[in-house]
Design an enzyme around this catalytic site. Structure first.
Site, short mmCIF file in Angstrom:
data_model
loop_
_atom_site.label_atom_id
_atom_site.label_comp_id
_atom_site.label_asym_id
_atom_site.label_seq_id
_atom_site.Cartn_x
_atom_site.Cartn_y
_atom_site.Cartn_z
N TYR A 244 66.60 124.45 115.73
CA TYR A 244 67.33 123.23 115.40
C TYR A 244 67.80 122.31 116.24
CZ TYR A 244 68.62 127.32 111.92
OH TYR A 244 68.67 128.36 111.34
N LYS B 39 69.33 132.10 117.91
CA LYS B 39 68.10 132.94 117.72
C LYS B 39 66.88 132.35 119.04
CE LYS B 39 69.56 132.70 112.58
NZ LYS B 39 69.64 130.54 112.51
N HIS C 169 64.01 135.45 115.32
CA HIS C 169 64.63 134.36 113.89
C HIS C 169 63.32 134.84 112.64
CE1 HIS C 169 65.32 130.00 113.27
NE2 HIS C 169 65.49 130.60 112.13
N ASN D 27 64.76 137.23 108.50
CA ASN D 27 63.63 137.15 108.07
C ASN D 27 62.35 138.35 108.42
OD1 ASN D 27 63.91 134.20 106.73
ND2 ASN D 27 63.68 133.94 108.99
N GLN E 243 68.98 138.87 108.84
CA GLN E 243 69.58 137.17 107.89
C GLN E 243 67.98 137.18 107.40
OE1 GLN E 243 70.44 133.07 109.54
NE2 GLN E 243 72.40 133.91 110.42
N ALA F 265 72.38 130.89 100.19
CA ALA F 265 73.58 131.61 99.03
C ALA F 265 73.58 131.24 98.08
CB ALA F 265 74.71 132.03 99.61
N SER G 287 77.19 122.99 105.54
CA SER G 287 78.10 121.69 104.85
C SER G 287 77.87 120.42 106.30
CB SER G 287 78.96 121.59 103.55
OG SER G 287 79.78 119.79 103.87
N ASN H 205 79.40 117.55 105.11
CA ASN H 205 80.39 116.96 103.88
C ASN H 205 81.85 117.57 104.67
OD1 ASN H 205 82.10 116.71 102.22
ND2 ASN H 205 80.42 115.97 100.79
N ARG I 165 84.18 119.72 102.47
CA ARG I 165 83.74 120.77 101.86
C ARG I 165 83.49 122.13 103.32
NH1 ARG I 165 79.63 118.68 97.73
NH2 ARG I 165 78.04 117.96 99.52
N ILE I 166 83.29 120.32 104.47
CA ILE I 166 84.05 121.74 105.41
C ILE I 166 85.16 122.42 105.07
CG2 ILE I 166 83.94 122.24 107.99
CD1 ILE I 166 81.41 120.29 107.71
N1 LIG Z 1 67.33 132.28 109.43
C1 LIG Z 1 66.73 131.38 108.92
O1 LIG Z 1 65.72 131.37 108.69
C2 LIG Z 1 67.51 130.50 108.03
C3 LIG Z 1 66.87 129.53 107.07
C4 LIG Z 1 67.64 128.82 106.74
C5 LIG Z 1 69.06 128.81 106.34
N2 LIG Z 1 69.59 129.37 108.14
C6 LIG Z 1 70.74 129.27 108.33
O2 LIG Z 1 71.75 129.08 106.80
C7 LIG Z 1 72.93 127.80 107.31
C8 LIG Z 1 72.87 127.70 105.75
O3 LIG Z 1 71.63 127.71 104.89
P1 LIG Z 1 71.36 126.86 103.72
O4 LIG Z 1 71.52 125.75 103.66
O5 LIG Z 1 70.42 127.51 102.75
O6 LIG Z 1 72.83 127.68 103.08
P2 LIG Z 1 73.34 126.85 101.36
O7 LIG Z 1 75.32 127.52 101.28
O8 LIG Z 1 72.74 127.51 100.24
O9 LIG Z 1 73.41 125.76 101.24
C9 LIG Z 1 74.63 125.15 102.08
C10 LIG Z 1 73.90 122.78 101.15
O10 LIG Z 1 74.83 123.14 100.17
C11 LIG Z 1 75.45 122.12 99.77
N3 LIG Z 1 76.23 122.17 99.40
C12 LIG Z 1 77.33 123.10 99.12
N4 LIG Z 1 78.44 123.83 98.45
C13 LIG Z 1 78.09 122.78 97.47
C14 LIG Z 1 78.54 122.33 96.61
N5 LIG Z 1 79.68 122.74 95.94
N6 LIG Z 1 78.20 121.51 95.85
C15 LIG Z 1 77.34 120.54 96.58
N7 LIG Z 1 76.07 120.98 97.12
C16 LIG Z 1 76.67 121.92 97.94
C17 LIG Z 1 75.79 121.46 101.41
O11 LIG Z 1 75.51 120.40 101.37
P3 LIG Z 1 76.62 119.22 101.89
O12 LIG Z 1 75.57 118.78 103.28
O13 LIG Z 1 76.46 118.09 101.18
O14 LIG Z 1 77.41 119.40 101.65
C18 LIG Z 1 74.41 121.94 101.96
O15 LIG Z 1 73.69 121.47 102.48
C19 LIG Z 1 71.41 126.78 107.66
O16 LIG Z 1 72.76 125.87 108.22
C20 LIG Z 1 71.26 128.12 109.18
O17 LIG Z 1 72.17 128.04 109.93
C21 LIG Z 1 68.87 130.40 108.64
#
Ligand SMILES: NC(=O)c1ccc[n+]([C@@H]2O[C@H](COP(=O)([O-])OP(=O)(O)OC[C@H]3O[C@@H](n4cnc5c(N)ncnc54)[C@H](OP(=O)(O)O)[C@@H]3O)[C@@H](O)[C@H]2O)c1
Length: 308
Positions: free
Chosen positions: A54, A79, A115, A148, A169, A199, A252, A254, A257-258
């Site tokens: 990242y 990771k 990772h 993964n 994870q 999620a 997030s 934003n 939202r945070i």
């Molecule tokens: N291990 C891995 O391979 C792996 C892969 C993917 C992710 N991750 C980790 O998991 C974290 C989260 O992943 P994810 O982005 O997939 O998680 P997520 O919780 O499914 O989605 C978060 C995204 O949703 C948006 N969001 C949150 N609440 C919202 C709402 N009420 N309405 C509209 N949009 C909303 C946020 O945008 P805003 O910024 O606009 O709020 C953010 O971009 C990553 O940053 C990373 O640290 C790990």
């Protein structure tokens, strides 16, 4: 009846992990990792998820340093990733790469993950895990885990492991439940905690929301009324994750939202057992994932519609 869950989960190695993390690997959270990381900590989040690939480890360390909290009150996950071009790590690169993470973070992360299984070259996964086990024994790493990992990947490192991975994870939400079942079974047998990324996929990335959307909206309306504050459907999904004993790694960039995310961290259990079960059961009728990558290689998909 509501269930009782804690704001932290216990891991196999007797440490505890906060149930919700703010991650900086996706979207605006990645671009504004320092400011948003600081905001997350100020808002009540106590767990930051980063990774080598990242390129946010430095910002993560800086946000921890700049916060008014003590280092020991914050939980940091990083990771061991592949190279930026996707190529695997040779075994002799592992220790220096981990040292680089520690230097950038300014402290040893509380949890360090592999990772994905392709970080190791073919046939070297077991040896790579052994390096992490040795670093843990030498006190150079704290908790160690994976991300993964499919059943076949878990089996390789679990056989004769000195230290089992404390977490895996994964993209985890109701629409991946059916596919993940063989992994979840192995993890239940060994006491490995699941961490969920992506999620919010059923609501944010599925083209229509599928059959779960009206269920989440109904539950959101009920608990908002009871709680006296809006609990939107995305929060319902995060609370379901916690109720399943799974750490939620959300993100997030934003600030508003945070702030809400910080409030979620200490919310009481608002879902009933029936609602938790309904979300799982409706989710299991659909297969939909956002992050496909290798999780669909050599790991049979369930024969289910995507629910569009
Ligand atoms: N291990 C891995 O391979 C792996 C892969 C993917 C992710 N991750 C980790 O998991 C974290 C989260 O992943 P994810 O982005 O997939 O998680 P997520 O919780 O499914 O989605 C978060 C995204 O949703 C948006 N969001 C949150 N609440 C919202 C709402 N009420 N309405 C509209 N949009 C909303 C946020 O945008 P805003 O910024 O606009 O709020 C953010 O971009 C990553 O940053 C990373 O640290 C790990």
């Amino acid at each position: 009846m509501t269930i009782q869950s804690s704001v932290t989960f216990k891991l196999l190695d007797d440490t505890t992990i906060p149930w919700i993390a703010w991650g900086n690997g996706t979207g605006d959270a990645k671009v504004k990792a320092l400011d948003c990381g600081r905001a997350a900590l100020e808002s009540g989040i106590r767990h930051i998820d980063t990774a080598q690939i990242y390129h946010t480890e430095k910002e993560t360390g800086e946000s921890v340093k700049q916060s008014s909290l003590k280092r020991e009150d914050i939980y940091v996950t990083s990771k061991l990733s592949s190279h930026d071009d996707g190529s695997s790590r040779s075994l002799d690169e592992v220790v220096p790469a981990i040292q680089e993470s520690v230097d950038k973070l300014g402290s040893v992360p509380d949890l360090f993950l592999v990772h994905n299984p392709y970080v190791a070259k073919p046939g070297e996964l077991k040896s790579l895990w052994k390096i992490l086990e040795d670093l843990k024994d030498q006190g150079q790493l704290k908790s160690i885990g994976v991300s993964n990992f499919r059943p076949q990947d878990l089996e390789i490192i679990l056989e004769g492991a000195k230290h089992k991975p404390v977490v895996n994870q994964l993209e985890y939400h109701p629409y991946t439940l059916a596919h993940l079942q063989p992994i979840l079974d192995i993890q239940a047998k060994h006491g490995i905690v699941t961490e969920s990324y992506g999620a919010l996929t059923p609501l944010l990335r599925h083209p229509t929301g599928g059959p779960l959307k009206p269920v989440l909206e109904r539950i959101s309306a009920r608990i908002s009324k009871v709680h006296g504050k809006t609990i939107d459907p995305t929060v319902v999904l995060l609370l379901w994750t916690r109720a399943m004993g799974v750490v939620a790694v959300t993100a997030s960039g934003n600030i508003e939202r945070i702030k809400k995310m910080g409030e979620i961290a200490t919310l009481p259990d608002l879902l009933t057992e029936e609602e938790i079960k309904e979300i799982s059961e409706v989710g299991k009728k659909v297969h939909f994932r956002h992050y496909t990558e290798h999780m669909e290689n050599d790991f049979a998909l369930p024969d289910l519609p995507n629910g569009a």
